[in-house]
Enzyme design. Structure first.
Site, short mmCIF file in Angstrom:
data_model
loop_
_atom_site.label_atom_id
_atom_site.label_comp_id
_atom_site.label_asym_id
_atom_site.label_seq_id
_atom_site.Cartn_x
_atom_site.Cartn_y
_atom_site.Cartn_z
N ARG A 70 0.93 -1.44 0.20
CA ARG A 70 0.20 -0.07 -0.24
C ARG A 70 0.93 1.20 -0.11
O ARG A 70 1.69 1.80 0.55
CB ARG A 70 -1.05 0.54 0.71
N ASP A 97 -3.43 2.79 14.18
CA ASP A 97 -1.88 3.62 12.78
C ASP A 97 -2.61 4.73 12.12
O ASP A 97 -3.34 5.22 13.64
CB ASP A 97 -2.70 2.62 11.67
#
Length: 523
Positions: free
Chosen positions: A161, A445
């Site tokens: 990603r 995150d």
């Protein structure tokens, strides 16, 4: 030749990935597509202002023919046909090896929200990916413990990603200006691994984050076509799953798949980034758009149900995979009772997703792979996926997607304190170089910090009254910050994290992404 300069500090083995040819490849991406990226970011700002001025967010009239047309994306490519369980995590060597050994179908190798973009992390992440693709990844800890991929491991498909469109990489310059971070992440990975992946029977695949419109998906499609031509690989070899994690994108799911088309494999349903986007887009829209405590906003809330069911219906109508959200729980090996409660929530969440028609889902910890697989196998049986399951019963309206007022839950002092404490703890770790952080039994995150600080900002601006009867004011937020920082105690970079949290939670103008000012505090 493009003028490309690397001005980052020396990183061990960097010459293996920062070759002149690879840097030219990245430089060409910036040269050809950098201005388009800039225009799209400007378009985002204009659209946000139009919504603030009263223009409704709705399904686009000008793209109705796409939504009503007959078309589909290509069948899933090798390695992405069966995606029942996907594990996410940063491209840090130890965590990467654990992900490769855990038995998941896919490893989302995160160069974005679970990764602090220290230059060391950026370069090391590319080295980890290069070694992982070739089956040569190993790691020895400072204590001398050795980690390696097990010889008998059934390896997951590697799907990096890259960073979102909004982030630049200041350590790589083209004509003296920073390169788009996504071009560094995706460009280096493709240059070194695309051909290798195809020769190994897989392919160069990506997860694409934080897009807000089909025009942003179109830019990725243009980038992919260029890269395929330059690398001499067949057109359509590069495939991508897009994260629908912004509220504008929820109104353009079909258009985004259509623009990516030959490169599309599916869509993913997030949570914290999606809620962060709701706050960001409607931050000045009044009390009807003020969420309760973030812990109270579950995926069963009406607006979240509308969003996820729309995603499954859209994907399967177009032949694309629908991938569920994150199970962020970190199993406890010390507290059996707490562990049982956490695992029960994970099972409940994955059971709902599988029942709704999702083809697979995410976990953040290797110990959750078994539960996720068990749940999806219980619904799918021997089938690879649920692409044949059409959700013709789903007819989601604009009002359902925007039903923030219908989200149950309170706005509490405990919720305010949790936002402050978790936000500052995470930012301290992020600034120190760790983008995937275990906090209170959950793997957090950057999306965690975004929803935390944005909710504080919104509660303050709208004068939310908490369950204690107190109104959220700057004075109250400052007091809570003082008390929570004192409770955190001695933590590396906590003072910087505190100042950063105050900056992005108390600013008069809402910073679009906290990682932009945070980036100036690293390296």
């Amino acid at each position: 030749m493009v003028d490309v300069q690397v001005i980052g500090p020396e990183v061990e083995r960097s010459a293996e990935v920062l070759t002149p040819e690879a840097l030219q490849f990245v430089g060409q991406l910036q040269h050809l597509f950098g201005a388009s990226r800039d225009e799209l970011l400007a378009t985002r700002a204009l659209r946000r202002q139009a919504i603030a001025d009263g223009e409704p967010l709705d399904f686009r009239v000008e793209t109705a023919d796409v939504r009503e047309g007959e078309w589909s994306v290509p069948p899933p490519p090798p390695g992405l046909v069966r995606r029942r369980v996907e594990i996410t995590g940063p491209t840090e060597p130890k965590m990467a090896i654990n992900a490769l050994n855990c038995g998941a179908d896919v490893w989302l190798a995160d160069l974005e929200d679970a990764n602090t973009p220290h230059w060391h992390n950026v370069v090391t992440g590319q080295l980890v990916l290069r070694d992982a693709v070739r089956g040569s990844l190993s790691f020895t800890s400072p204590e001398g413990k050795q980690y390696a991929v097990r010889p008998d491991a059934v390896l997951p498909t590697i799907v990096p990603r890259p960073r979102g469109w909004h982030l630049d990489e200041r350590h790589v310059l083209v004509d003296g200006d920073p390169v788009v971070g996504a071009f560094v992440d995706a460009g280096l990975y493709l240059f070194h691994n695309a051909v290798e992946q195809l020769e190994r029977g897989s392919g160069p695949y990506f997860y694409l984050p934080k897009m807000e419109s089909h025009l942003e998906a179109r830019l990725w499609a243009d980038v992919f076509v260029h890269c395929e031509r330059e690398l001499g690989i067949p057109r359509g070899s590069i495939r991508a799953t897009m994260l629908i994690e912004t509220i504008p994108a929820a109104f353009e799911m079909e258009e985004m798949l259509y623009e990516l088309r030959e490169h599309a494999t599916g869509l993913n349903a997030g949570r914290w980034d999606y809620l962060f986007s709701v706050v960001k887009v409607f931050r000045d829209a009044g009390p009807d758009f003020v969420l309760p405590d973030r812990s109270a906003v579950t995926m069963t809330a009406p607006m979240m149900r509308a969003y996820t069911e729309q995603l499954v219906a859209t994907c399967h109508r177009r032949g694309a995979m629908a991938i569920g959200g994150m199970a962020a729980a970190i199993p406890s090996r010390r507290d059996a009772e707490a562990n049982e409660r956490a695992l029960a929530k994970v099972r409940e969440d994955k059971t709902r997703e599988a029942g709704d028609g999702f083809d697979g889902s995410w976990v953040a910890h290797p110990d959750l792979v078994g539960i996720c697989r068990e749940v999806f196998e219980g619904v799918l049986g021997d089938a690879d996926n649920q692409l044949t399951r059409q959700r013709d019963d789903v007819h989601v309206t604009r009002e359902q997607l925007l039903d923030v007022a219908g989200v149950p839950g309170e706005r509490t002092e405990a919720g305010l304190r949790a936002n402050v404490e978790v936000g500052i703890r995470y930012l301290a770790a992020w600034l120190a170089g760790n983008g995937a952080v275990g906090i209170h039994g959950l793997m957090e995150d950057a999306a965690t910090a975004e929803i935390s600080r944005s909710q504080v900002w919104q509660w303050l601006r709208t004068g939310v009254v908490l369950d204690t009867g107190e109104t959220v004011t700057a004075e109250l937020v400052h007091r809570v910050i003082e008390e929570e920082v004192a409770g955190i105690g001695d933590l590396d970079r906590v003072d910087d994290a505190r100042r950063l949290f105050e900056q992005v939670a108390l600013a008069d103008e809402f910073p679009d992404f906290l990682t932009l000012p945070a980036y100036t505090l690293i390296d």
